[in-house]
Design a protein around this motif. Structure first.
Motif, PDB file in Angstrom:
ATOM      1  N   ILE A  43       2.941  11.330   7.806  1.00 20.88           N
ATOM      2  CA  ILE A  43       1.871  10.212   8.332  1.00 20.88           C
ATOM      3  C   ILE A  43       1.763   9.208   7.230  1.00 20.88           C
ATOM      4  O   ILE A  43       1.570   9.235   6.055  1.00 20.88           O
ATOM      5  CB  ILE A  43       0.533  10.679   8.458  1.00 20.88           C
ATOM      6  N   PHE A  44       2.160   7.789   7.483  1.00 21.86           N
ATOM      7  CA  PHE A  44       2.146   6.859   6.410  1.00 21.86           C
ATOM      8  C   PHE A  44       0.677   6.089   6.496  1.00 21.86           C
ATOM      9  O   PHE A  44       0.219   5.471   5.446  1.00 21.86           O
ATOM     10  CB  PHE A  44       3.159   5.828   6.968  1.00 21.86           C
ATOM     11  N   ALA A  45       0.288   6.013   7.702  1.00 24.45           N
ATOM     12  CA  ALA A  45      -1.355   5.488   7.909  1.00 24.45           C
ATOM     13  C   ALA A  45      -2.098   6.075   9.020  1.00 24.45           C
ATOM     14  O   ALA A  45      -1.415   6.210   9.960  1.00 24.45           O
ATOM     15  CB  ALA A  45      -1.097   3.751   7.901  1.00 24.45           C
ATOM     16  N   ILE A  47       8.569   3.446   1.920  1.00 17.21           N
ATOM     17  CA  ILE A  47       9.009   2.082   2.679  1.00 17.21           C
ATOM     18  C   ILE A  47      10.280   2.160   3.202  1.00 17.21           C
ATOM     19  O   ILE A  47      10.528   2.276   4.503  1.00 17.21           O
ATOM     20  CB  ILE A  47       8.540   0.952   2.093  1.00 17.21           C
ATOM     21  N   LEU A  48      11.050   2.792   2.425  1.00 12.73           N
ATOM     22  CA  LEU A  48      12.574   2.804   2.561  1.00 12.73           C
ATOM     23  C   LEU A  48      12.856   4.018   3.512  1.00 12.73           C
ATOM     24  O   LEU A  48      13.742   3.963   4.605  1.00 12.73           O
ATOM     25  CB  LEU A  48      13.401   3.208   1.302  1.00 12.73           C
ATOM     26  N   LEU A  49      12.051   5.255   3.342  1.00 14.00           N
ATOM     27  CA  LEU A  49      12.089   6.203   4.175  1.00 14.00           C
ATOM     28  C   LEU A  49      11.585   5.835   5.670  1.00 14.00           C
ATOM     29  O   LEU A  49      12.186   6.135   6.749  1.00 14.00           O
ATOM     30  CB  LEU A  49      11.168   7.504   4.022  1.00 14.00           C
ATOM     31  N   PHE A  50      10.570   5.052   5.875  1.00 14.12           N
ATOM     32  CA  PHE A  50       9.984   4.652   7.112  1.00 14.12           C
ATOM     33  C   PHE A  50      11.214   3.765   7.709  1.00 14.12           C
ATOM     34  O   PHE A  50      11.280   3.886   8.795  1.00 14.12           O
ATOM     35  CB  PHE A  50       8.773   3.890   6.642  1.00 14.12           C
ATOM     36  N   ASN A  67       0.806  -1.264   0.114  1.00  9.35           N
ATOM     37  CA  ASN A  67      -0.112  -0.083  -0.060  1.00  9.35           C
ATOM     38  C   ASN A  67       0.902   1.222   0.003  1.00  9.35           C
ATOM     39  O   ASN A  67       0.151   2.478  -0.138  1.00  9.35           O
ATOM     40  CB  ASN A  67      -1.045  -0.170   1.348  1.00  9.35           C
ATOM     41  N   LEU A  68       2.067   1.028   0.411  1.00  6.25           N
ATOM     42  CA  LEU A  68       3.106   2.404   0.327  1.00  6.25           C
ATOM     43  C   LEU A  68       4.006   2.231  -0.813  1.00  6.25           C
ATOM     44  O   LEU A  68       4.251   1.146  -1.500  1.00  6.25           O
ATOM     45  CB  LEU A  68       3.800   2.544   1.414  1.00  6.25           C
ATOM     46  N   ASP A  69       4.387   3.411  -1.375  1.00  9.38           N
ATOM     47  CA  ASP A  69       5.286   3.546  -2.387  1.00  9.38           C
ATOM     48  C   ASP A  69       6.655   3.136  -1.934  1.00  9.38           C
ATOM     49  O   ASP A  69       7.024   3.074  -0.637  1.00  9.38           O
ATOM     50  CB  ASP A  69       5.681   5.079  -3.005  1.00  9.38           C
ATOM     51  N   PRO A  70       7.421   2.260  -2.667  1.00  8.24           N
ATOM     52  CA  PRO A  70       9.009   1.717  -2.152  1.00  8.24           C
ATOM     53  C   PRO A  70       9.634   3.021  -1.506  1.00  8.24           C
ATOM     54  O   PRO A  70      10.538   2.709  -0.558  1.00  8.24           O
ATOM     55  CB  PRO A  70       9.424   1.162  -3.360  1.00  8.24           C
TER      56      PRO A  70
END
Length: 107
Positions: free
Chosen positions: A86-88, A34-37, A28-31
């Protein structure tokens, strides 16, 4: 007499949201997100229980009672300790027997 609609313990709500987030984020998130997170979560990450908003119907198309749900945000905080990425956003029902949840993913 005990309240049959006992609210989720804040730690439990946070754990549920984080577990679902880790499982569903790759789909559900861009790659890049996800890397940043993954790179910044240890130092700047936050999983917070917030006051349940009453405008979820605009996102999920169904009216909800904010008292029946917990809202949890997962993201990164800035230098002022404010969550600005905010990611989710999770909406999790307090009903243990039929746990329902909705997620708004970062676009």
């Amino acid at each position: 007499m005990t309240d049959s609609k006992q609210k989720l313990n804040p730690d439990t709500a946070i754990d549920i949201a984080y577990d679902i987030f880790l499982e569903m984020a790759p789909e559900n998130l861009d790659p890049a997100d996800i890397l940043l997170f993954n790179l910044q979560f240890e130092q700047n990450g936050a999983v917070e229980l917030v006051e349940t908003a009453d405008d979820w119907d605009q996102e999920i198309g169904v009216l909800i009672d904010p008292q029946e749900y917990a809202e949890v945000w997962i993201g990164l905080v800035n230098e002022q300790d404010q969550m600005d990425d905010i990611f989710a956003k999770f909406l999790i029902s307090h009903r243990e027997e039929e746990r329902e949840y909705h997620i708004i993913w970062k676009k």
